[in-house]
Write an enzyme that holds these catalytic residues in place. Structure first.
Site, mmCIF file in Angstrom:
data_model
loop_
_atom_site.group_PDB
_atom_site.id
_atom_site.type_symbol
_atom_site.label_atom_id
_atom_site.label_comp_id
_atom_site.label_asym_id
_atom_site.label_seq_id
_atom_site.Cartn_x
_atom_site.Cartn_y
_atom_site.Cartn_z
ATOM 1 N N ASP A 39 21.221 33.493 71.946
ATOM 2 C CA ASP A 39 22.212 33.707 70.887
ATOM 3 C C ASP A 39 22.713 35.140 70.997
ATOM 4 O OD1 ASP A 39 23.728 33.857 68.622
ATOM 5 O OD2 ASP A 39 22.116 33.445 67.202
ATOM 6 N N HIS A 40 23.760 35.327 71.786
ATOM 7 C CA HIS A 40 24.310 36.661 72.058
ATOM 8 C C HIS A 40 25.738 36.766 71.540
ATOM 9 C CE1 HIS A 40 21.879 39.057 75.175
ATOM 10 N NE2 HIS A 40 21.056 38.152 74.668
ATOM 11 N N GLY A 106 15.896 41.616 67.306
ATOM 12 C CA GLY A 106 17.259 41.859 67.743
ATOM 13 C C GLY A 106 17.405 42.958 68.780
ATOM 14 N N GLU A 107 18.623 43.048 69.304
ATOM 15 C CA GLU A 107 19.001 44.058 70.288
ATOM 16 C C GLU A 107 20.306 44.700 69.840
ATOM 17 O OE1 GLU A 107 19.302 40.807 72.544
ATOM 18 O OE2 GLU A 107 17.391 40.910 73.611
ATOM 19 N N ASN A 110 23.857 43.227 70.528
ATOM 20 C CA ASN A 110 24.480 42.201 69.698
ATOM 21 C C ASN A 110 24.658 42.631 68.248
ATOM 22 O OD1 ASN A 110 24.401 40.166 71.843
ATOM 23 N ND2 ASN A 110 22.182 40.241 71.536
#
Length: 324
Positions: A39-40, A106-107, A110
């Site tokens: 999911d990006h 998360g990251e 994104n």
């Protein structure tokens, strides 16, 4: 060793959603028995060049196949947890017993798009824990108000499944896996050297996750030509292969490309299983399953999925189905 379930991972960073839908159908036909997707909002590099919306795709993919299916998502910044609860409830209501979600912290790649500050890891974990509590309460039919790292005002999800979907944790380190063992419905991690992978899985179980499913996402590169198999891995997966804290904090594909400019083809072998021999891949996957995995989610990092699906369906899946 008992037989292990083998799934197909759909990488939204690398292919258009329509191509991934065709691929997951082909994977089911070839004998894969599960699936999942990323999911990006952005790809790791401009060469990959895609970022389809996972939640729209999941509805289509669940309808087009009979596979159980999950998604790795971050319900903490780009998404509000009430929105994720509603999305998860809808999929679980339409496809009972087939949908699960993995929650991660998360990251920046994104999440930076909201313009909010990107917090350090400890704070990201704390707000993830809050988000999961909110989502679970909403999936239980409660009205939720919450004032903490995440704010919620009188939220309720009205279309609920008979059974809420499992919320597992996405964790790479033993420390995070142990922390999540007390509250997550399962674990998903990534392939690492067997000793390190076993440490992560055992940490989750020692932390309270005993008896809950463990999935391992396996990045691999297959091509009948050994040189091409390595070239594919280097072209498509050198940015994610930089690893460490840097991978969580870079904000754009261009920044990842700059950070990965000195990654050599042989360096990618540390995070991607590269071989032209299906038997070698089967051996590696046996080792991962023996480390304690209940399910393997295979991600061929190339853009062309057909040859991988065909070869693994014919020569790898039967080996894994036999256990031993």
């Amino acid at each position: 060793m008992a037989p292990v379930r083998v799934g197909f991972h759909a990488s939204h960073e690398q292919l258009p959603p329509s191509a991934l839908l065709r691929a997951v159908r082909a994977a089911e036909d070839a004998g894969f028995t599960a699936a999942m997707c990323s999911d990006h909002l952005a790809p790791w590099s401009r060469r990959q060049g895609h970022s389809g919306f996972a939640w729209s795709w999941l509805g289509a993919a669940l309808q087009a196949t009979s596979l159980p299916m999950g998604v790795v998502t971050a319900p903490v910044q780009r998404y509000h947890p009430a929105v994720i609860a509603q999305a998860a409830a809808t999929l679980a209501e339409m496809f009972p017993g087939r949908f699960w979600m993995a929650a991660g912290s998360g990251e920046a790649l994104n999440e930076h798009v909201t313009g909010d500050r990107w917090p350090p890891k400890a704070e990201r974990n704390a707000r993830l824990r809050e988000a999961v509590d909110v989502i679970r309460a909403l999936l239980a039919g409660e009205e939720v108000s919450h004032a903490g790292r995440i704010r919620v005002d009188r939220a309720r999800v009205y279309s609920l499944p008979a059974e809420p979907p499992p919320i597992v944790v996405a964790a790479v380190s033993a420390r995070t896996a142990r922390w999540a063992g007390a509250w997550a419905d399962g674990l998903i991690t990534v392939n690492q050297p067997p000793a390190r992978l076993r440490e992560v899985i055992e940490a989750f179980r020692d932390g309270g996750g005993e008896g809950r499913p463990v999935r391992v996402q396996v990045h691999l590169s297959y091509d009948p030509d050994p040189g091409r198999a390595l070239a594919i891995a280097h072209d498509q997966w050198r940015e994610p292969a930089i690893g460490g804290g840097l991978a969580w904090d870079l904000e754009t594909p261009e920044a990842f490309e700059q950070a990965a400019r000195f990654v050599r083809p042989e360096d990618v072998r540390e995070s991607v299983l590269v071989s032209a021999d299906p038997a070698q891949h089967a051996e590696w996957l046996h080792d991962i399953a023996a480390a304690g995995a209940d399910e393997l989610q295979l991600h061929h990092v190339g853009r062309e999925q057909g040859p991988f699906i065909e070869a693994f369906g014919a020569r790898v899946l039967p080996e894994l189905a036999g256990g031993g």
